[in-house]
Enzyme design. Sequence first.
Site, PDB file in Angstrom:
ATOM      1  CD  GLU A 288      -2.714  -1.236   2.528  1.00 11.29           C
ATOM      2  OE1 GLU A 288      -3.726  -1.944   2.536  1.00 11.29           O
ATOM      3  OE2 GLU A 288      -2.314  -0.597   3.526  1.00 11.29           O
ATOM      4  CB  CYS A 355      -1.551  35.114  12.425  1.00 12.69           C
ATOM      5  SG  CYS A 355      -1.856  36.550  11.384  1.00 12.69           S
TER       6      CYS A 355
END
Length: 426
Positions: A288, A355
């Site tokens: 996977e 910010c």
Amino acid sequence: MFPLGSRLNERGRVEVGGCDTVELAREFGTPAYVVAEDDLRARARAFVQAGATAGHADFHTVFASKAFPCTAVLALFAQEGLWCDVASGGELHLALNAGYAAERIVMHGNAKSEAELQMVLETRVGLIVVDNFDELDRLERLIAGDAHGREPQGVLIRVTPDVRGETHEKISTGQADSKFGFSMDDARAAIERVEGIDGLELAGLHAHIGSQLLELDPFRCEVAELAKLGSETHPPGGFSVWDLGGGLGVAYTESQPSPPTIEEYVGMLVRGAREHGMDAPGKRLLIEPGRALTANAGVTLYTVESVKRNVSTWVGVDGGMSDNLRPMLYCASYEAHVADRFGGATSCVLAGKHCESGDVIVREALLDDPRPGDVIVTPATGAYGFAMANNYNGVPRPPVIFCRDGDAREVVRRESFDDLIARDVR
């Protein structure tokens, strides 16, 4: 780190998929995820070919869709014959919408809801990876209330084999004390429990030991531990399906150790499976990969908005933690370059616009005299950037641009400010 076929063109600009990145920034704006379509296809084919070369007759590559859950990416891998790994009802919906046949989908998750399990059963996915006893309770109840005569649902038992790879703790999953899967002792009880539930068919075992692994030894140990459990509980030869998970690392910077190649990784897994009897006739081997398929196929483009020279040279760009959260979550390292002045020597802090003091994309970026208006290219962002994108500070998420043979097309549009309020109920 860059996609296959990338180069500096005659104008000295970085080119991806035959497309000039400065021109891409002008046409589609920034930030933008840029993906070399041929790179995605080449890596998918390399995994498929590696399995064939290694000689396993029933070997399948299952794309871990969480790495890049974009419809165009999913559809491309479906076209290339890959299977798909999903970990939520939403990812299942995306995979089906992209064209995956249900029988080629593997359903993961450590906290699957009853609604998700109902959706999975109705869809008839190929395999459910069972993570815990509570999930077995839900499956037993749902199947008991279902109509009679349906084919049994194939399941795998997820095991934590207490094998650790060298990686960040937040992406390590194979240790004994993990949020994922059954311990080796509990796995034995789970196997017995599944075999007592009418309507479930125990196909085999699953394990995943972590992500961004750059050595093969942990994978060898994983194979040995799974084989040991299989031989103890289902002799001779264990189960019919062995899912070895993913985790193969990729190159993010020049300074990191080189990862194993796809061929080395797949070859080692198949040899290990053969050594432990997992490749006998009728046995299926699944892996996977996620980032190994997509990370190096993508770059992110930014525009420089400000340059401040304090103790450090701070280069502020128009994106950051809303389009690439990995540096903040995992202290992940990247490189960055000025698109038309590649190979700079000035050490800079490439900072995002958000910010937060922690909104730093590259702590030590070597840039050539960065100036406002420059286009910055950050390679190896094709895994998890799009998946983790968010609207922090009300920043719209970037578009996804596919590039091939000099042609660029938008496969996911940029969000608008109106998109930010589209779900409001007034």
